[in-house]
Design a protein around this motif. Structure first.
Motif, short mmCIF file in Angstrom:
data_model
loop_
_atom_site.label_atom_id
_atom_site.label_comp_id
_atom_site.label_asym_id
_atom_site.label_seq_id
_atom_site.Cartn_x
_atom_site.Cartn_y
_atom_site.Cartn_z
N SER A 15 5.38 3.80 0.91
CA SER A 15 4.86 2.50 0.48
C SER A 15 5.35 1.45 1.46
O SER A 15 6.50 1.50 1.91
CB SER A 15 5.32 2.15 -0.93
OG SER A 15 4.77 3.06 -1.85
N SER A 30 -0.11 8.64 1.62
CA SER A 30 0.44 9.99 1.56
C SER A 30 0.00 10.77 2.79
O SER A 30 -1.10 10.60 3.30
CB SER A 30 -0.08 10.72 0.32
OG SER A 30 0.34 10.05 -0.85
N SER A 48 0.83 -1.19 0.00
CA SER A 48 0.00 0.00 0.00
C SER A 48 0.87 1.25 0.00
O SER A 48 1.97 1.25 0.54
CB SER A 48 -0.87 0.04 1.25
OG SER A 48 -1.75 -1.04 1.27
N THR A 49 0.38 2.31 -0.61
CA THR A 49 1.05 3.60 -0.57
C THR A 49 0.15 4.59 0.15
O THR A 49 -1.04 4.69 -0.16
CB THR A 49 1.36 4.11 -1.99
OG1 THR A 49 2.22 3.18 -2.65
CG2 THR A 49 2.06 5.47 -1.94
N GLU A 75 5.19 10.43 0.53
CA GLU A 75 4.49 9.22 0.10
C GLU A 75 5.29 8.03 0.62
O GLU A 75 6.50 7.94 0.38
CB GLU A 75 4.42 9.17 -1.42
CG GLU A 75 3.57 10.27 -2.04
CD GLU A 75 3.65 10.29 -3.56
OE1 GLU A 75 4.07 9.27 -4.16
OE2 GLU A 75 3.30 11.32 -4.13
N THR A 84 9.35 1.96 1.04
CA THR A 84 10.00 3.07 0.36
C THR A 84 9.35 4.38 0.82
O THR A 84 8.19 4.39 1.19
CB THR A 84 9.89 2.97 -1.17
OG1 THR A 84 8.51 3.00 -1.53
CG2 THR A 84 10.55 1.71 -1.70
#
Length: 94
Positions: free
Chosen positions: A72, A4, A1-2, A70, A88
């Protein structure tokens, strides 16, 4: 999942709601001192950030405390608490 949002230091945010550009300097200092950091989304969801396989990605987030990013990684939740294990990380728009 990402996901923000803004990197926030959990201590100041949970104690007094401190976040945003005015709190960035304090957030960076708290993060570097070893306080836990989190990710606050635009809709108010809060994720505790945890070190993943690449510790440098988590360290990058400490430097970006108070800024939008953002991230991940693996998301999980238990007893109303959200956890995001950092895979990341990058500054939003970069």
């Amino acid at each position: 999942s990402t996901v923000s949002g803004e990197v926030t230091d959990m201590k100041c945010y949970l104690a007094s709601g401190a976040s945003g550009p005015d709190h960035a300097k304090c957030a960076k200092a708290c993060a570097k001192a070893g306080q836990p950091i989190g990710l606050l989304t635009a809709n108010g969801d809060l994720y505790l950030l945890a070190i993943g396989e690449d510790k440098s990605q988590y360290e990058t987030l400490k430097e970006l405390a108070g800024e939008n990013v953002e991230v991940s990684g693996k998301v999980s939740a238990k007893n109303g608490m959200n956890l995001l294990v950092v895979g990341t990380a990058k500054k939003s728009g970069s």
